[in-house]
Write an enzyme that holds these catalytic residues in place. Sequence first.
Site, PDB file in Angstrom:
ATOM      1  N   GLY A  12      15.290  -3.150 -11.786  1.00 20.80           N
ATOM      2  CA  GLY A  12      13.691  -2.182 -11.895  1.00 20.80           C
ATOM      3  C   GLY A  12      12.917  -2.343 -10.618  1.00 20.80           C
ATOM      4  O   GLY A  12      13.085  -3.084  -9.809  1.00 20.80           O
ATOM      5  N   CYS A  13      12.004  -1.470 -10.934  1.00 13.77           N
ATOM      6  CA  CYS A  13      10.938  -0.644  -9.761  1.00 13.77           C
ATOM      7  C   CYS A  13      10.239  -1.278  -8.488  1.00 13.77           C
ATOM      8  O   CYS A  13      10.433  -2.380  -7.962  1.00 13.77           O
ATOM      9  CB  CYS A  13      10.697   0.571  -9.633  1.00 13.77           C
ATOM     10  SG  CYS A  13       9.577   0.432 -11.313  1.00 13.77           S
ATOM     11  N   ASN A  14       9.684  -2.494  -9.946  1.00 17.65           N
ATOM     12  CA  ASN A  14       8.762  -4.018  -9.754  1.00 17.65           C
ATOM     13  C   ASN A  14       9.635  -5.101  -9.296  1.00 17.65           C
ATOM     14  O   ASN A  14       9.029  -5.736  -7.786  1.00 17.65           O
ATOM     15  CB  ASN A  14       7.637  -4.159 -11.526  1.00 17.65           C
ATOM     16  CG  ASN A  14       6.963  -3.583 -11.907  1.00 17.65           C
ATOM     17  OD1 ASN A  14       6.679  -2.430 -10.511  1.00 17.65           O
ATOM     18  ND2 ASN A  14       6.667  -3.368 -12.470  1.00 17.65           N
ATOM     19  N   ALA A  15      10.431  -5.144  -9.765  1.00 21.14           N
ATOM     20  CA  ALA A  15      12.043  -6.742  -8.627  1.00 21.14           C
ATOM     21  C   ALA A  15      12.657  -5.750  -8.078  1.00 21.14           C
ATOM     22  O   ALA A  15      12.480  -7.157  -6.814  1.00 21.14           O
ATOM     23  CB  ALA A  15      12.605  -6.139 -10.051  1.00 21.14           C
ATOM     24  N   THR A  19      10.811  -4.404  -5.591  1.00 25.77           N
ATOM     25  CA  THR A  19      10.133  -4.130  -5.010  1.00 25.77           C
ATOM     26  C   THR A  19       9.453  -5.569  -3.872  1.00 25.77           C
ATOM     27  O   THR A  19       8.988  -6.229  -2.834  1.00 25.77           O
ATOM     28  CB  THR A  19       8.096  -3.563  -4.982  1.00 25.77           C
ATOM     29  OG1 THR A  19       9.045  -2.301  -5.142  1.00 25.77           O
ATOM     30  CG2 THR A  19       7.396  -4.178  -3.882  1.00 25.77           C
TER      31      THR A  19
END
Length: 342
Positions: free
Chosen positions: A148-151, A153
């Site tokens: 995931g993109c948030n994960a 980061t």
Amino acid sequence: MAHKIAILGASGYTGAELVRLLSTHPSYDIVALSADRKAGQSMGQVFPHLRHVDLPVLVKIDEIDFSGVDLVFCALPHATTQNVIKALPSHLKVVDLSADFRLRDPADYEKWYGQPHAAVEMQREAVYGLTEFYRDDIRAARLVACTGCNAATGQFALRPLISAGLIDLDDIIIDLKTGVSGAGRSPKENLLHAELSEGTHAYGVGGVHRHLGEFDQEFSKLAGRKVEVQFTPHLLPANRGILATVYVKGDPQAIHAELSRAYADEPFLVVLPFGEHPSTRHVRGGNFVHLGVAGDRRSGRAIVIAALDNLTKGSSGQAIQNANLMLGEEETAGLMLAPVFP
């Protein structure tokens, strides 16, 4: 000889980003593109910014002949990808951009996504796709599950610090802001301009955001014991970009030194001089992560800030990094383009 590539779900934002990046890749030839509602259209019709690229017409997945395809990017919605990938020919290498194979334990998938996993056998062979930390596994994999993109980061900010034992594992706060493209291209009332612009808001508050499953899995694996972070994402009235401000207990100078050491040879990870802060505007459209560290006025506390483009390094760029490793290409191939500024 060029590797032949198919993209499933090419009419979404991550599909368009894959095409944008692959259009100048020296070793890849896009031979098939799928879409559902937009089947029969050209990519130029769906995404006018790609009119100049010579591409196949969008078709339904069952119309694609996979016999000559080397690798498939799956940019399909969550919960639909499992059955699609399960039905693909076994010779294909697969890079999945959905959440369907990220969590190793099928029970964790059911917990965070609300339904049983439909391809448990394939889940066992899936490799978690955070490239910088799973390179050897990715090179040998047939199926890679991009993060995931948030994960991603949050992990870039924290993984080296957890591994080095530099922070208090029971006091980690991730305060994250993300652009609206992370929610996908499907029309949603809360994403209308009048609903979203001129304001920002938190969502997934109180430990219910699905990317917490990845944080729990990866941080606990690193630490060798249960690690649960506090994580609150916020939706920004911006198209692209993620900025994560991470609050930890630890020595700021030691934290900066460890991130600098850990990422010294990483082509896409840039640690700024101590006290400098990254911005989403400096990574927009690029495959780079900028990281900054600062001390807090309270002794023994530090602030780590990470910025990346959710569609590039957070998704499609990461996917191409993984494909490059799987197909024996240079990891950076097609990805060294500079971010767009202003």
